[in-house]
Design an enzyme around this catalytic site. Sequence first.
Site, mmCIF file in Angstrom:
data_model
loop_
_atom_site.group_PDB
_atom_site.id
_atom_site.type_symbol
_atom_site.label_atom_id
_atom_site.label_comp_id
_atom_site.label_asym_id
_atom_site.label_seq_id
_atom_site.Cartn_x
_atom_site.Cartn_y
_atom_site.Cartn_z
ATOM 1 N N SER A 48 0.851 -1.190 0.000
ATOM 2 C CA SER A 48 0.000 0.000 0.000
ATOM 3 C C SER A 48 0.889 1.243 0.000
ATOM 4 C CB SER A 48 -0.931 -0.040 1.212
ATOM 5 O OG SER A 48 -1.968 0.918 1.075
ATOM 6 N N ASN A 49 0.352 2.387 0.349
ATOM 7 C CA ASN A 49 1.162 3.606 0.386
ATOM 8 C C ASN A 49 0.649 4.536 1.479
ATOM 9 O OD1 ASN A 49 -0.872 5.528 -0.836
ATOM 10 N ND2 ASN A 49 -0.720 4.034 -2.497
ATOM 11 N N GLU A 50 1.286 5.692 1.602
ATOM 12 C CA GLU A 50 1.081 6.614 2.734
ATOM 13 C C GLU A 50 -0.168 7.485 2.624
ATOM 14 O OE1 GLU A 50 2.510 7.309 5.540
ATOM 15 O OE2 GLU A 50 4.253 6.021 5.451
ATOM 16 N N SER A 51 -0.924 7.389 1.560
ATOM 17 C CA SER A 51 -2.047 8.310 1.372
ATOM 18 C C SER A 51 -3.063 8.210 2.517
ATOM 19 C CB SER A 51 -2.749 7.984 0.043
ATOM 20 O OG SER A 51 -3.929 8.740 -0.062
ATOM 21 N N ALA A 56 -4.438 7.495 -4.455
ATOM 22 C CA ALA A 56 -3.073 7.062 -4.773
ATOM 23 C C ALA A 56 -3.154 5.578 -5.108
ATOM 24 C CB ALA A 56 -2.158 7.314 -3.589
#
Length: 209
Positions: free
Chosen positions: A25-28, A92
């Site tokens: 996943s990512n930081e969004s 994102a």
Amino acid sequence: MTETLHVIVTAGPTREYIDPVRYLSNESSGLMGFEIAKALLAAGHRVTIVAGPVHQETPEGAERIDVMSALDMLAALEEHFPKADAIFMAAAVGDFRPATKLGGKWKKKEEGGGPPVLELVENPDLLATIAATKGHRKVIAFALETSDGEARAAAKLVRKNADYIVLNGASALNAATSTVTVLNGNGVVWALEDSPKAATAKRLVELLG
Ligand code: CTP
């Protein structure tokens, strides 16, 4: 009084599972998308939020569809975008997903060998897919760039068939403020430096005209 539009806003990250408990996943945080949704509602528009896994409260009056992976988000957009007037693609979206999701936990060592190797496949470009046949619908894309921002964002605008693209840097992720530059096919439209996301959202909604 402006015309009431039905606007889709995507927000947050996507999550691609490797096994039942691990994921990419990512930081969004989803904040930008949810602020856009609030600004749209305040301007009298109808809003459908398509949200990845985020901790954001649903603004009163918005319809919310929760999704997990990029493919889930694509399915939701393919269902809802044809009925809408515009989209803000603030999510994102993960560019890659594991080639297979394991049914059981990924083991520390592969059978008889060393550490396992994670094979990835590319996710479709959701925006390019749905915007290819957008007709009169307005499409506002986002671009996260760490270098050569304006040129790369301008190329994405064309590639994704968007009307506008909102360029920001990696520091915008999971932050209360961001520095954004909005471009259309003719170049830079306006820019805001270190602006609270609610204020930026209000300006972005004005792009709908
Ligand atoms: N986007 C999308 N589907 C993807 C990747 C991105 O719809 N698989 C959308 C994002 O929501 C955003 C825009 O495309 O509105 C640009 O996203 P960005 O991550 O900046 O660009 P990428 O297309 O992923 O290109 P790159 O990773 O090469 O910068």
